[in-house]
Design a protein around this motif. Structure first.
Motif, PDB file in Angstrom:
ATOM      1  N   UNK A 139       8.847   8.042  13.570  1.00  0.00           N
ATOM      2  CA  UNK A 139       8.720   6.756  14.882  1.00  0.00           C
ATOM      3  C   UNK A 139       8.369   5.749  13.784  1.00  0.00           C
ATOM      4  N   UNK A 140       7.074   5.440  13.503  1.00  0.00           N
ATOM      5  CA  UNK A 140       6.514   5.015  12.460  1.00  0.00           C
ATOM      6  C   UNK A 140       6.875   3.726  12.159  1.00  0.00           C
ATOM      7  N   UNK A 141       8.423   4.232  11.293  1.00  0.00           N
ATOM      8  CA  UNK A 141       9.186   2.917  10.616  1.00  0.00           C
ATOM      9  C   UNK A 141      10.053   2.186  11.595  1.00  0.00           C
ATOM     10  N   UNK A 142      10.595   3.193  12.927  1.00  0.00           N
ATOM     11  CA  UNK A 142      11.080   2.368  13.935  1.00  0.00           C
ATOM     12  C   UNK A 142      10.534   1.355  14.638  1.00  0.00           C
ATOM     13  N   UNK A 143       8.725   1.910  14.156  1.00  0.00           N
ATOM     14  CA  UNK A 143       7.986   0.958  15.578  1.00  0.00           C
ATOM     15  C   UNK A 143       6.874  -0.358  14.349  1.00  0.00           C
ATOM     16  N   UNK A 144       7.922  -0.193  13.138  1.00  0.00           N
ATOM     17  CA  UNK A 144       7.419  -1.022  11.964  1.00  0.00           C
ATOM     18  C   UNK A 144       6.245  -0.958  11.630  1.00  0.00           C
ATOM     19  N   UNK A 145       5.519   0.378  12.087  1.00  0.00           N
ATOM     20  CA  UNK A 145       4.749   0.678  11.514  1.00  0.00           C
ATOM     21  C   UNK A 145       4.238   0.658   9.818  1.00  0.00           C
ATOM     22  N   UNK A 146       5.321   1.711   9.257  1.00  0.00           N
ATOM     23  CA  UNK A 146       5.348   1.682   8.497  1.00  0.00           C
ATOM     24  C   UNK A 146       6.851   1.286   7.748  1.00  0.00           C
ATOM     25  N   UNK A 147       6.769   0.612   6.597  1.00  0.00           N
ATOM     26  CA  UNK A 147       7.896   0.017   5.498  1.00  0.00           C
ATOM     27  C   UNK A 147       9.467   0.866   5.885  1.00  0.00           C
ATOM     28  N   UNK A 148       8.530   1.852   5.051  1.00  0.00           N
ATOM     29  CA  UNK A 148       9.155   3.292   4.607  1.00  0.00           C
ATOM     30  C   UNK A 148       7.905   3.976   4.829  1.00  0.00           C
ATOM     31  N   UNK A 162       1.096  -1.320   0.032  1.00  0.00           N
ATOM     32  CA  UNK A 162      -0.022   0.231   0.105  1.00  0.00           C
ATOM     33  C   UNK A 162       0.605   1.665   0.185  1.00  0.00           C
ATOM     34  N   UNK A 163       0.907   2.126  -0.363  1.00  0.00           N
ATOM     35  CA  UNK A 163       1.265   3.152  -1.116  1.00  0.00           C
ATOM     36  C   UNK A 163       0.453   4.322  -0.908  1.00  0.00           C
ATOM     37  N   UNK A 164       0.143   4.572   0.951  1.00  0.00           N
ATOM     38  CA  UNK A 164      -0.733   6.143   0.927  1.00  0.00           C
ATOM     39  C   UNK A 164       0.218   7.466   0.955  1.00  0.00           C
ATOM     40  N   UNK A 165      -0.023   8.848   0.816  1.00  0.00           N
ATOM     41  CA  UNK A 165       0.123   9.932   0.208  1.00  0.00           C
ATOM     42  C   UNK A 165       0.397  10.462   1.251  1.00  0.00           C
ATOM     43  N   UNK A 166       0.364  10.441   2.903  1.00  0.00           N
ATOM     44  CA  UNK A 166       1.332  10.809   3.684  1.00  0.00           C
ATOM     45  C   UNK A 166       0.974   9.617   5.166  1.00  0.00           C
ATOM     46  N   UNK A 167       1.484   9.684   6.207  1.00  0.00           N
ATOM     47  CA  UNK A 167       1.548   9.123   7.002  1.00  0.00           C
ATOM     48  C   UNK A 167       0.849   8.816   7.699  1.00  0.00           C
ATOM     49  N   UNK A 168      -0.335   9.477   7.687  1.00  0.00           N
ATOM     50  CA  UNK A 168      -1.613   9.637   8.906  1.00  0.00           C
ATOM     51  C   UNK A 168      -2.296   8.520   8.372  1.00  0.00           C
ATOM     52  N   UNK A 169      -2.911   8.547   7.074  1.00  0.00           N
ATOM     53  CA  UNK A 169      -2.916   7.399   6.184  1.00  0.00           C
ATOM     54  C   UNK A 169      -2.739   5.916   6.250  1.00  0.00           C
ATOM     55  N   UNK A 170      -1.252   5.964   6.025  1.00  0.00           N
ATOM     56  CA  UNK A 170      -0.270   4.687   5.823  1.00  0.00           C
ATOM     57  C   UNK A 170      -0.502   4.400   7.404  1.00  0.00           C
ATOM     58  N   UNK A 171      -0.360   4.945   8.524  1.00  0.00           N
ATOM     59  CA  UNK A 171      -0.738   4.379   9.937  1.00  0.00           C
ATOM     60  C   UNK A 171      -2.359   3.346  10.024  1.00  0.00           C
ATOM     61  N   UNK A 172      -3.038   4.569   9.496  1.00  0.00           N
ATOM     62  CA  UNK A 172      -4.657   4.031   9.322  1.00  0.00           C
ATOM     63  C   UNK A 172      -4.763   2.535   8.798  1.00  0.00           C
ATOM     64  N   UNK A 173      -4.181   2.534   7.744  1.00  0.00           N
ATOM     65  CA  UNK A 173      -3.903   1.202   6.989  1.00  0.00           C
ATOM     66  C   UNK A 173      -3.075   0.361   7.243  1.00  0.00           C
ATOM     67  N   UNK A 174      -2.196   0.641   8.335  1.00  0.00           N
ATOM     68  CA  UNK A 174      -1.533  -0.107   8.720  1.00  0.00           C
ATOM     69  C   UNK A 174      -2.592  -0.853  10.658  1.00  0.00           C
ATOM     70  N   UNK A 175      -2.948   0.043  11.111  1.00  0.00           N
ATOM     71  CA  UNK A 175      -4.108  -0.040  11.876  1.00  0.00           C
ATOM     72  C   UNK A 175      -4.924  -1.326  11.860  1.00  0.00           C
TER      73      UNK A 175
END
Length: 929
Positions: free
Chosen positions: A251-260, A211-224
């Motif tokens: 911090x999301x990358x460090x916490x494995x919420x995002x891959x990058x 999943x490629x989300x255009x900001x980190x907030x949406x990307x974090x919601x996808x992971x959740x």
């Protein structure tokens, strides 16, 4: 005394008003976002920067994601008589009119973070969203190395960042057919929208791997959301922003919420700097692009440490500002007290003392500010240095990786060439159908290339020993004159073949030197092989031996220098520092064959002798390489010396490899072929491959040969072959370039081309097919496959000629005919029809209108349609006459003259030959139906 008191009062008023004076400029800032973290980061950077510009007052308005509200707030800022406007829009188009209105009124406008659809602004600050999309695409390809499916959650519909990030992302993904974007939908930058999108996709059981989300907030919601579905397999999630803090992308990358995530820095701090420059009439750039950075597991911890340090520094600044506020308040109180004391004229001495304290406090405050500014500057310099170091390391890693990939690609090609000349001849021998003479030549080809393959493997093993620091020298005392004379003798046959003047000169009286005979022999063969490779025929190569003093004598005071000079093409100045780098190759790897380890390997061998090697070159004039070896043996340790000779026999079987780049006169293969036998041009720079192809093809086809693409084009124009077989990697002009030129030339575009290559990467095949190649055959190739491909292509062209002869239909026939040939035939047909009534239309007229020679027109038409030009013209006229007979109502005589025939009798005779019926009978049959 009274004058003195009045003077003190004046000084006090000046200082009081100086401390209470309002800022010089009003700067309005309008932002429009619901991303709290983004807003906080933006404001924090602005506050830090504002501390350096006391003349600026920042008035902040927040529209909370509503463009209409933002327009209204900008109008309010204008009513407050601001001197400059900073705007961070949410949508590009709705906000454009108010931006133009502000700019046209004479107020400078700085646009940050997102673009507006107008060019009427003073400066833009923001990241390159297209590059962010490209970086995200490249990282997605890296993660999905075996292919996969992608779900893209875009930003707000109509916003420039969303569209640019999508375009950049798609531009990369489209290059990889194994990767597919299964859905791309707008998420409006909001977590709620992202929640709805991902839940809908999961409910539909949509398959996706990333999943490629255009900001980190949406990307974090996808992971959740995806983590709540136990059956959902692991997916990769990429975001954009890379903000600091506990809720940020780092911090999301460090916490494995995002891959990058991909850093999209806020432009707040830079906006304050540029605003100050504009208001002080300093020149600024209109476009200020902030670079991006890929944040993944490798660099996230380091970036977090840096941002934490910046946050700590910010907190210190905030505390200092509070202290300054308190101190300023105290100063105001003191000034008021002093004012009243002076007003009542009772405490003159106290007033002087208070003025002194005020001046002293001000100096202290200024000193504190100066110290803090210096500390901040040092931190900024440190961060910049760290960033530059990271960029440098990343570039070096990328260059090293690319060099190794190029090396392994080239070495695989080098292996495949001798394998081709072992596998192919073996296949021919197994057929047991060749003559004794051909069988002997086949064995010789196989033997030479088996030995060549062994040499390449030995060289790689030696190189690996060098890399692992396991290679040792076994030096003994040798006569350097005798050694270099033997080297020259080994290269003399090659020099005679290329008509190169090879000479050796010695200026050393006592040429005895301690060296490892075998290893220095390899160095000399590498240097001379390069000299012969890049020196044209009738050139010169010289070896000169000298002895010289050492500038800083230590274990040895003298050294001998072997100079290898040539009159070749030379080396460009910018390339010289790199030629001894491992894996480096001068020029394109498809043009200059080799592995890129020869000069590096030579340097390592020389340095094992405590010697040195250097190069001097002038492009277009030649190159000189100097190998300097110490005199004596004090520089060698005991286990590096031996009394046993390691000198090679002069009939060394490893030496013939130096002749591999030479193209001898190819032997003719006279066969009893018919005059109409198809002709084939073989373009190949390797003598053994060329000889083998002649051997297997000459019993069925007329063979012409060329040794590079440039010669191949000349041969095609002269001989007009029925088919071309070409290697890809050749000097002067490679197979890809030759194919592009032939297929883009009307005179030659009809000739089918088969490319033989060891380059098996899909992009190489795509490059060849886009250039117009008809078929790709990988080395080592099968003789049966090659012959079958040749027969199929020739048969296909024959059927196509029959089709055109019978139907004269020039519609698109797919891949059977080059589009340039279709256009040629259509143009020729249209010229004939435009001049159909002219019975004197001849071949010269047609050639002139088409812009080619009479000979090439005849060859072209014959090759494509199997008809002469005259037959082709008559066939077009006859087919057009059918329409006249069916619909015009004219007599046969009138139709004959209107169709461009000189007489009715001639028209009738041609009509019967073409359609097997007379014109009158055809007309009766048509009208009766």
């Amino acid at each position: 005394m009274t004058r003195f008191i009045y003077l003190l009062i004046l000084i006090l008023f000046i200082q009081s008003f100086e401390s209470w004076a309002a800022p010089k400029y009003k700067v309005g800032f309008s932002q429009c976002t619901t991303n709290d973290l983004w807003r906080q980061t933006q404001m924090r950077l602005m506050e830090i920067e504002l501390s350096f510009y006391p003349d600026l007052e920042l008035i902040i308005k927040d529209a909370r994601d509503d463009s209409n509200t933002q327009i209204q707030q900008i109008e309010e800022l204008l009513a407050q008589q601001i001197d400059l406007l900073i705007i961070s829009p949410n949508e590009s188009e709705p906000i454009a009119p108010i931006v133009e209105q502000v700019y046209n009124s004479g107020i400078p406008v700085i646009v940050i973070d997102r673009k507006v659809k107008t060019d009427k602004y003073s400066a833009f600050i923001g990241g390159d969203n297209n590059i962010i999309g490209v970086e995200a695409g490249n990282h997605a390809v890296k993660l999905l190395k075996n292919g996969g499916k992608i779900l893209e959650i875009r930003g707000l519909q109509g916003s420039s960042p969303s569209q640019e990030r999508h375009n950049g992302f798609v531009s990369v993904i489209d290059k990889y057919p194994e990767i597919e974007i299964v859905r791309s939908v707008s998420g409006d930058w909001k977590t709620k929208s992202a929640n709805e999108i991902i839940n809908e996709a999961l409910a539909e059981e949509l398959e996706f791997d990333l999943v490629f989300a255009h900001n980190d907030a949406m990307a974090r919601e996808v992971r959740r959301v995806t983590q709540q579905y136990r059956k959902t397999r692991d997916i990769f999630i990429l975001g954009v922003d890379g903000l600091p803090g506990t809720e940020g992308g780092i911090q999301m990358v460090i916490d494995n919420v995002l891959d990058a995530t991909f850093m999209y820095q806020t432009g707040g701090g830079l906006a304050i700097q540029i605003a100050n420059d504009i208001l002080n009439n300093r020149k600024v750039s209109k476009q200020n692009i902030i670079p991006t950075l890929t944040i993944d597991k490798n660099n996230a911890p380091m970036l977090k440490a840096q941002t934490d340090q910046i946050e700590l520094l910010h907190n210190k600044i905030e505390r200092q500002k509070l202290l300054l506020t308190i101190e300023s308040s105290r100063n105001k109180t003191k000034n008021i007290i002093l004012f009243f004391l002076i007003a009542v004229l009772t405490l003159t001495t106290a007033l002087i003392f208070m003025i002194y304290l005020n001046l002293n406090d001000k100096k202290k405050v200024n000193k504190i500010l100066i110290d803090k500014n210096e500390e901040i500057e040092k931190q900024n310099l440190l961060l910049k240095e760290q960033h530059e170091q990271l960029k440098k390391i990343d570039k070096e890693l990328e260059e090293a990786t690319q060099a190794k990939l190029t090396f392994f690609t080239n070495i695989s090609h080098e292996f495949k060439t001798p394998l081709t000349l072992i596998k192919g001849p073996l296949e021919s021998l197994m057929e047991d159908s060749m003559s004794q003479a051909d069988r002997k030549k086949t064995y010789e080809i196989m033997y030479r290339n088996t030995h060549r393959l062994l040499q390449m493997i030995n060289q790689l093993l030696d190189f690996r020993m060098i890399e692992n620091k396991k290679m040792r020298i076994r030096a003994n005392e040798n006569n350097l004159d005798d050694f270099l004379n033997e080297i020259c003798d080994s290269f003399k046959p090659l020099a005679e073949k290329k008509n190169i003047n090879l000479t050796f000169q010695s200026h050393v009286k006592d040429p005895r030197v301690w060296f490892d005979y075998e290893k220095i022999e390899k160095v000399m063969f590498n240097l001379l092989s390069n000299a012969f490779k890049f020196t044209p025929q009738n050139g010169t190569i010289s070896i000169i031996l000298r002895k010289q003093k050492v500038n800083n004598p230590g274990l040895f005071a003298e050294e001998v220098c072997i100079e290898v000079s040539d009159s070749g093409v030379g080396i460009p100045k910018e390339v010289l520092p790199k030629i001894f780098d491992r894996y480096y190759q001068k020029g394109e790897s498809r043009i200059v064959k080799g592995t890129g380890i020869g000069l590096n390997f030579s340097r390592e061998l020389v340095e094992l002798h405590r010697g040195r090697i250097k190069v001097e070159s002038s492009e277009g004039k030649g190159t000189s390489v100097f190998v300097c070896l110490p005199v004596g043996n004090l520089h060698l340790v005991e286990d590096e010396m031996t009394r046993e000779s390691n000198r090679r026999n002069s009939n060394n079987p490893e030496l013939p490899f130096i002749q591999e780049n030479q193209i001898p006169e190819t032997e003719n293969y006279p066969k009893n072929l018919e005059d109409d036998a198809p002709s084939i041009l073989v373009v190949e720079d390797m003598p053994d491959v060329l000889e083998y192809l002649q051997m297997i093809l000459s019993d069925k086809f007329k063979i012409f040969t060329a040794t590079n693409g440039s010669e191949g084009i000349n041969q095609v124009l002269e001989e007009e072959p029925d088919l071309i077989i070409s290697d890809v990697m050749m000097p002067k002009m490679d197979g890809f370039e030759m194919t592009r030129r032939l297929k883009s030339d009307t005179k030659t575009s009809h000739i089918p081309i088969i490319l033989l290559t060891a380059k098996t990467a899909i992009q190489n095949k795509i490059e060849g097919m886009e250039g117009g190649a008809d078929y790709f055959i990988e080395k080592p190739f099968s003789k049966t496959l090659l012959l079958s491909t040749i027969n199929n292509l020739l048969l296909s062209r024959k059927k196509l000629r029959e089709h055109y002869r019978e139907t004269l239909d020039f519609k698109d026939t797919g891949t059977d005919i080059n589009k340039l040939d279709q256009q040629f035939l259509k143009k020729l047909r249209n010229i004939i029809l435009e001049n159909i009534g002219h019975e004197d239309l001849n071949v010269d007229d047609l050639a002139s209108k088409l812009g080619i020679s009479r000979v090439h027109l005849y060859r072209k038409v014959k090759k494509i349609t199997d008809m002469s030009v005259s037959e082709f013209v008559i066939s077009i006229k006859l087919k057009k006459s059918l329409e006249y007979l069916r619909h015009s109502g004219k007599t046969i005589t009138e139709v004959a003259y209107e169709s461009g025939f000189s007489s009715q009798s001639y028209y009738t005779r041609c009509f019967k030959e073409q359609f097997k019926v007379s014109p009158s009978k055809y007309m009766k049959q048509f009208r009766s139906n």
